[in-house]
Scaffold this active site. Structure first.
Site, PDB file in Angstrom:
ATOM      1  N   GLU A  97       0.849  -1.206   0.000  1.00  0.00           N
ATOM      2  CA  GLU A  97       0.000   0.000   0.000  1.00  0.00           C
ATOM      3  C   GLU A  97       0.880   1.250   0.000  1.00  0.00           C
ATOM      4  O   GLU A  97       0.578   2.242  -0.677  1.00  0.00           O
ATOM      5  CB  GLU A  97      -0.945   0.002   1.205  1.00  0.00           C
ATOM      6  CG  GLU A  97      -1.940  -1.140   1.205  1.00  0.00           C
ATOM      7  CD  GLU A  97      -2.741  -1.240  -0.086  1.00  0.00           C
ATOM      8  OE1 GLU A  97      -3.226  -0.213  -0.582  1.00  0.00           O
ATOM      9  OE2 GLU A  97      -2.872  -2.369  -0.608  1.00  0.00           O
TER      10      GLU A  97
ATOM     11  N   TRP B  88       1.629   1.769  -3.403  1.00  0.00           N
ATOM     12  CA  TRP B  88       0.618   2.510  -4.181  1.00  0.00           C
ATOM     13  C   TRP B  88       0.855   4.014  -4.032  1.00  0.00           C
ATOM     14  O   TRP B  88       0.639   4.786  -4.970  1.00  0.00           O
ATOM     15  CB  TRP B  88      -0.795   2.153  -3.715  1.00  0.00           C
ATOM     16  CG  TRP B  88      -1.356   0.960  -4.434  1.00  0.00           C
ATOM     17  CD1 TRP B  88      -1.399  -0.317  -3.977  1.00  0.00           C
ATOM     18  CD2 TRP B  88      -1.921   0.946  -5.753  1.00  0.00           C
ATOM     19  NE1 TRP B  88      -1.969  -1.125  -4.930  1.00  0.00           N
ATOM     20  CE2 TRP B  88      -2.305  -0.389  -6.021  1.00  0.00           C
ATOM     21  CE3 TRP B  88      -2.145   1.921  -6.728  1.00  0.00           C
ATOM     22  CZ2 TRP B  88      -2.896  -0.764  -7.230  1.00  0.00           C
ATOM     23  CZ3 TRP B  88      -2.752   1.546  -7.928  1.00  0.00           C
ATOM     24  CH2 TRP B  88      -3.109   0.217  -8.172  1.00  0.00           C
TER      25      TRP B  88
ATOM     26  N   TRP C 100      -9.192   8.589  -7.923  1.00  0.00           N
ATOM     27  CA  TRP C 100     -10.393   8.938  -8.709  1.00  0.00           C
ATOM     28  C   TRP C 100     -10.299   8.425 -10.135  1.00  0.00           C
ATOM     29  O   TRP C 100     -11.264   7.897 -10.683  1.00  0.00           O
ATOM     30  CB  TRP C 100     -10.628  10.458  -8.677  1.00  0.00           C
ATOM     31  CG  TRP C 100     -11.350  10.821  -7.423  1.00  0.00           C
ATOM     32  CD1 TRP C 100     -10.801  11.284  -6.263  1.00  0.00           C
ATOM     33  CD2 TRP C 100     -12.757  10.667  -7.160  1.00  0.00           C
ATOM     34  NE1 TRP C 100     -11.776  11.442  -5.306  1.00  0.00           N
ATOM     35  CE2 TRP C 100     -12.994  11.074  -5.832  1.00  0.00           C
ATOM     36  CE3 TRP C 100     -13.842  10.233  -7.915  1.00  0.00           C
ATOM     37  CZ2 TRP C 100     -14.261  11.058  -5.247  1.00  0.00           C
ATOM     38  CZ3 TRP C 100     -15.116  10.217  -7.347  1.00  0.00           C
ATOM     39  CH2 TRP C 100     -15.310  10.622  -6.026  1.00  0.00           C
TER      40      TRP C 100
HETATM   41  P1  FAD Z   1      -3.345   1.994   5.056  1.00  0.00           P
HETATM   42  O1  FAD Z   1      -4.105   0.841   4.509  1.00  0.00           O
HETATM   43  O2  FAD Z   1      -2.857   1.902   6.428  1.00  0.00           O
HETATM   44  O3  FAD Z   1      -2.129   2.237   4.036  1.00  0.00           O
HETATM   45  C1  FAD Z   1      -0.886   2.815   4.419  1.00  0.00           C
HETATM   46  C2  FAD Z   1      -0.562   3.994   3.552  1.00  0.00           C
HETATM   47  O4  FAD Z   1      -0.399   3.598   2.200  1.00  0.00           O
HETATM   48  C3  FAD Z   1      -1.617   5.072   3.541  1.00  0.00           C
HETATM   49  O5  FAD Z   1      -1.508   5.904   4.661  1.00  0.00           O
HETATM   50  C4  FAD Z   1      -1.322   5.785   2.231  1.00  0.00           C
HETATM   51  O6  FAD Z   1      -0.271   6.719   2.364  1.00  0.00           O
HETATM   52  C5  FAD Z   1      -0.847   4.655   1.346  1.00  0.00           C
HETATM   53  N1  FAD Z   1      -1.934   4.143   0.513  1.00  0.00           N
HETATM   54  C6  FAD Z   1      -2.809   3.170   0.832  1.00  0.00           C
HETATM   55  N2  FAD Z   1      -3.638   2.933  -0.204  1.00  0.00           N
HETATM   56  C7  FAD Z   1      -3.289   3.788  -1.184  1.00  0.00           C
HETATM   57  C8  FAD Z   1      -3.766   4.031  -2.509  1.00  0.00           C
HETATM   58  N3  FAD Z   1      -4.772   3.310  -3.055  1.00  0.00           N
HETATM   59  N4  FAD Z   1      -3.170   4.999  -3.256  1.00  0.00           N
HETATM   60  C9  FAD Z   1      -2.143   5.713  -2.753  1.00  0.00           C
HETATM   61  N5  FAD Z   1      -1.641   5.516  -1.503  1.00  0.00           N
HETATM   62  C10 FAD Z   1      -2.209   4.574  -0.733  1.00  0.00           C
HETATM   63  N6  FAD Z   1      -4.951   8.532  -0.150  1.00  0.00           N
HETATM   64  C11 FAD Z   1      -4.366   9.647   0.307  1.00  0.00           C
HETATM   65  O7  FAD Z   1      -3.376   9.570   1.062  1.00  0.00           O
HETATM   66  N7  FAD Z   1      -4.822  10.890  -0.059  1.00  0.00           N
HETATM   67  C12 FAD Z   1      -5.897  11.040  -0.889  1.00  0.00           C
HETATM   68  O8  FAD Z   1      -6.248  12.171  -1.221  1.00  0.00           O
HETATM   69  C13 FAD Z   1      -6.560   9.875  -1.350  1.00  0.00           C
HETATM   70  N8  FAD Z   1      -7.655   9.968  -2.139  1.00  0.00           N
HETATM   71  C14 FAD Z   1      -8.269   8.816  -2.584  1.00  0.00           C
HETATM   72  C15 FAD Z   1      -9.385   8.931  -3.416  1.00  0.00           C
HETATM   73  C16 FAD Z   1     -10.031   7.788  -3.876  1.00  0.00           C
HETATM   74  C17 FAD Z   1     -11.245   7.920  -4.790  1.00  0.00           C
HETATM   75  C18 FAD Z   1      -9.563   6.516  -3.500  1.00  0.00           C
HETATM   76  C19 FAD Z   1     -10.250   5.260  -3.990  1.00  0.00           C
HETATM   77  C20 FAD Z   1      -8.440   6.388  -2.690  1.00  0.00           C
HETATM   78  C21 FAD Z   1      -7.779   7.539  -2.224  1.00  0.00           C
HETATM   79  N9  FAD Z   1      -6.647   7.451  -1.372  1.00  0.00           N
HETATM   80  C22 FAD Z   1      -6.031   8.595  -0.949  1.00  0.00           C
HETATM   81  C23 FAD Z   1      -6.019   6.147  -1.092  1.00  0.00           C
HETATM   82  C24 FAD Z   1      -6.473   5.440   0.195  1.00  0.00           C
HETATM   83  O9  FAD Z   1      -7.867   5.405   0.286  1.00  0.00           O
HETATM   84  C25 FAD Z   1      -5.898   6.075   1.470  1.00  0.00           C
HETATM   85  O10 FAD Z   1      -4.500   6.268   1.339  1.00  0.00           O
HETATM   86  C26 FAD Z   1      -6.133   5.183   2.684  1.00  0.00           C
HETATM   87  O11 FAD Z   1      -7.504   4.942   2.867  1.00  0.00           O
HETATM   88  C27 FAD Z   1      -5.556   5.871   3.922  1.00  0.00           C
HETATM   89  O12 FAD Z   1      -5.852   5.131   5.069  1.00  0.00           O
HETATM   90  P2  FAD Z   1      -4.704   4.417   5.881  1.00  0.00           P
HETATM   91  O13 FAD Z   1      -3.588   5.354   6.158  1.00  0.00           O
HETATM   92  O14 FAD Z   1      -5.341   3.773   7.062  1.00  0.00           O
HETATM   93  O15 FAD Z   1      -4.223   3.305   4.848  1.00  0.00           O
END
Ligand code: FAD
Length: 470
Positions: free
Chosen positions: A275, A278, A383
């Site tokens: 992640e 990503w 998006w």
């Molecule tokens: P965890 O599951 O703990 O993941 C750890 C870290 O990995 C996150 O903190 C983040 O930095 C990164 N990460 C995880 N998934 C993604 C992903 N799909 N793409 C890029 N990085 C990722 N993330 C943002 O940080 N900022 C945004 O503006 C953002 N907008 C989004 C818009 C849409 C429509 C979608 C579908 C996803 C978006 N995300 C965004 C990706 C993702 O939803 C969030 O990073 C994630 O939910 C953050 O929660 P977490 O820190 O608990 O994630």
């Protein structure tokens, strides 16, 4: 005695901060500064939720700097003249910062670097916020990747975890008379919509370290399965901390490398690192395709048959009054806390673009204003991926059904119950489709679905199929 300016931007931490460390190694005195110039990031200047976070994070950074003997100097207005004024006032010989990668910021920083070097200063910039610079990972043909799996395979193989750079114990700071009080930046909301934020978040380096510690001790082993369940705290919630650079991805990689002991934890750590991968991939894409913050990466979508912009539809989606429980739960979680679970982000984005046919930019802009982790690279990628116009996008025929998704990932309905309290009394097998319960909608005071899911799905499939065959 030589003096350096360290320009803090989105690297609001003292640990693992290469610009700060290099400045302290080479100079006796350091002025840490934050320069507020949101217009220089146009058209994506920080939204309201990001400004809220920034205020708290700058407060935390200043407090940490004070413990080391320095303080954060704040100024506002155009950055280059502000830096030049500070250089004169401190007689600094060098300026240090950590790099950012959004197109408007790269353009601004390039001009500043050249201008300061022409003024005779030493200027040094570093990578502090990514595992790899966006240009460091390339295909065998030396082109950018557009598909995540091979991108991450290459990056993962090259990754060498290293211990974070330690924070300084002491900084020989400088105090200037004309520092701006943080409140003068006007980052805090004028009406108190942020009440729910304080209970959920602890912006700043200490809050980020705590979240990482909790994740490593409590959640890492279950991450692979629990990350898809929105009613649990199964993910790290590190995204706003990462966005503001209160923690570096290398600190995370190092902590996992050190602390994932059992096979279960290692499997969780591997998934979690993908992640983070990503996040790297999003930056890679935005760097190589800078137009994608506004335009489709896949040009076929330039002629896609989006529905006419509809302010009423959009407002119902924004306010969590669509009549689709899991969509409304997500939109209300976003409004109340500035964050939404990843699975639900995909569902609400799919609903807006596919069931309501609205252009993905409308959703991206709302997220930009309301997410505390709003990040141009990740938001654009998220998006465009969901809308189908991006790199490695969901295939056109995969249109999320929010009812079956709700039944699968929120099987007891606890997530919906928490954020849509009108539906609290419904049973698990009713809550994702309250319109099927006789008299249920009226009793709960909940709206009927604003769109027929099957009809809108069929319409979207036809439009997407036409685009795919173009
Ligand atoms: P965890 O599951 O703990 O993941 C750890 C870290 O990995 C996150 O903190 C983040 O930095 C990164 N990460 C995880 N998934 C993604 C992903 N799909 N793409 C890029 N990085 C990722 N993330 C943002 O940080 N900022 C945004 O503006 C953002 N907008 C989004 C818009 C849409 C429509 C979608 C579908 C996803 C978006 N995300 C965004 C990706 C993702 O939803 C969030 O990073 C994630 O939910 C953050 O929660 P977490 O820190 O608990 O994630």
């Amino acid at each position: 005695m030589t003096t350096a300016i360290v320009w803090f931007r989105r690297d609001l931490r003292l640990t693992d901060n290469p610009a700060l460390r290099a400045a302290l190694q080479a100079h006796q005195r350091v002025l840490p500064v934050y320069l507020h110039a949101p217009d220089e990031e146009a058209p994506w200047q920080p939204g309201a939720a990001s400004r809220w976070w920034l205020h708290q994070s700058l407060t935390a950074l200043d407090a940490t700097l004070r413990k080391c003997g320095a303080r954060l100097h704040i100024a506002a207005g155009a950055t280059l003249p502000a830096l030049r004024r500070l250089i004169v006032a401190t007689q600094a010989d060098a300026v240090y910062w950590n790099r950012l990668y959004e197109p408007a910021v790269i353009a601004r920083d390039t001009v500043i670097k050249e201008a300061l070097r022409n003024d005779g200063l030493d200027v040094h910039s570093f990578n502090a916020n990514l595992l790899f610079e966006p240009w460091e990972i390339a295909t065998a043909q030396d082109t950018p990747y557009k598909v995540f799996t091979p991108f991450w395979r290459t990056a993962r193989a090259r990754l060498q975890e290293r211990p974070p750079l330690p924070p300084p114990r002491r900084i020989e700071g400088i105090e200037l008379a004309d520092a701006l009080p943080l409140d003068r930046l006007g980052l805090q909301p004028k009406i108190a919509w942020d009440k729910g934020f304080h209970a959920v978040w602890q912006p700043g380096e200490a809050g980020a370290a705590r979240k990482l510690r909790e994740f490593c001790t409590e959640a890492i082993g279950d991450y692979s399965a629990a990350r898809d369940l929105p009613d649990r705290v199964g993910t790290s919630q590190l995204s706003p901390h990462l966005h503001f650079g209160e923690i570096s991805p290398m600190q995370i990689a190092w902590a996992l490398h050190q602390q994932a002991h059992s096979a279960r934890q290692q499997a969780g750590a591997q998934k979690f690192m993908s992640e983070i991968g990503w996040r790297e991939f999003s930056h890679h894409l935005l760097y190589h395709f800078p137009q994608t913050a506004q335009k489709n990466l896949n040009p076929r979508f330039d002629h896609f048959g989006w529905a006419v912009d509809d302010e009423v539809l959009l407002q119902r989606w924004q306010r969590g009054r669509t009549g689709i429980p899991i969509v409304d739960a997500g939109m209300r979680q976003l409004w109340a806390t500035g964050w939404m679970h990843n699975r639900v982000r995909m569902l609400v984005a799919s609903f807006l673009t596919k069931n309501l046919g609205q252009h993905w930019l409308h959703g991206a802009r709302w997220f930009w204003d309301t997410l505390v982790d709003a990040d141009l690279a990740a938001n654009t990628q998220g998006w465009q991926w969901t809308a189908g116009s991006g790199a490695d996008a969901a295939p056109y025929f995969r249109i999320f059904n929010p009812v079956t998704q709700g039944e699968k990932f929120d099987a007891n309905g606890d997530y919906v119950r928490r954020w849509v309290p009108e539906l609290r009394s419904l049973a698990a097998d009713e809550i994702q489709q309250p319109w099927r319960v006789a008299g249920g909608l009226q009793r709960c005071g909940y709206p009927p679905p604003m769109v027929d899911l099957a009809v809108s799905r069929a319409r979207a499939l036809t439009a997407y199929q036409a685009t795919a065959q173009r």
